[in-house]
Write a protein that holds these residues in place. Sequence first.
Motif, short mmCIF file in Angstrom:
data_model
loop_
_atom_site.label_atom_id
_atom_site.label_comp_id
_atom_site.label_asym_id
_atom_site.label_seq_id
_atom_site.Cartn_x
_atom_site.Cartn_y
_atom_site.Cartn_z
N ALA A 198 -20.67 37.10 6.89
CA ALA A 198 -20.45 36.62 5.53
C ALA A 198 -19.71 35.29 5.53
CB ALA A 198 -19.66 37.66 4.72
N LEU A 199 -18.69 35.17 6.39
CA LEU A 199 -17.93 33.93 6.47
C LEU A 199 -18.79 32.78 6.97
CD1 LEU A 199 -15.19 32.56 6.15
CD2 LEU A 199 -14.67 33.22 8.51
N ALA A 200 -19.61 33.05 8.00
CA ALA A 200 -20.47 32.00 8.55
C ALA A 200 -21.51 31.54 7.53
CB ALA A 200 -21.15 32.50 9.82
N VAL A 201 -22.15 32.51 6.86
CA VAL A 201 -23.15 32.16 5.85
C VAL A 201 -22.50 31.37 4.72
CG1 VAL A 201 -24.73 33.10 4.11
CG2 VAL A 201 -24.64 34.11 6.39
N GLY A 202 -21.32 31.79 4.29
CA GLY A 202 -20.63 31.08 3.22
C GLY A 202 -20.32 29.64 3.58
#
Length: 235
Positions: A198-202
């Motif tokens: 989620a952090l990487a995609v964000g």
Amino acid sequence: MSLNPEKVTPDEYVSRAGAETTNSMEIFHNRAHFWGRLTLFTLIIMCFIPPIYMSFILDAHPGWGAIFTGLVGYAGFIGIMWILEPITYYPTLGIAGTYLAFLTGNIANMCLPCSVSAQKAIGAKSGSRKAELAGVFGIAIASLVNIVVIVLIILGGTYILSIIPPAVEDAFAFVLPAIFGAVLGQFAYKTPLYGGIALAVGMIVLFSPIFSLIKIVVCVVITIAIILYLEKQKD
């Protein structure tokens, strides 16, 4: 015909208990739909009363052209959130929590974190019946506290703002990011892999040349798609 408790097998007892729980939750959801719709529709009607009074009683109507232009401009800027927020918040808030949160407002910076904190406090799994009930209590208590704080600020807000140091006022800009970070940390602690995804995609979506109004939608859709794919691979 009721079964004799002495002759009920463990499997039959679990089955009956599950059926009773299901019926209770159905009754709870039906009542939540009734009161949720009633209160929200009442609030919508009440929101129209002041502008109608000023327009047709005080004769201060700005004209339909100005109203339509303002509506189109506002909808173009924030309209996507009218669809995205209920879909995004529902898995955590549940049926009753969604109605209550959209009635009181401050979903991202109050209702959602309080719901998650209440669920975590009793060890409830996100999306379960136990989590939904805990989240409702968390939102309800947070809403009551919010009302008390608002009343105090209305009565003495000017004085309170006058004594707040400038450094504290500047820190208010970081409150919302801190809340989202805390919520992400709570979920990422349980499943670090999904939290990292989620952090990487964000971060990728944030710095990509995508229209700003749809960045949240793109981030949510991509993250959910990746996690669902990984879950299917596990099965």
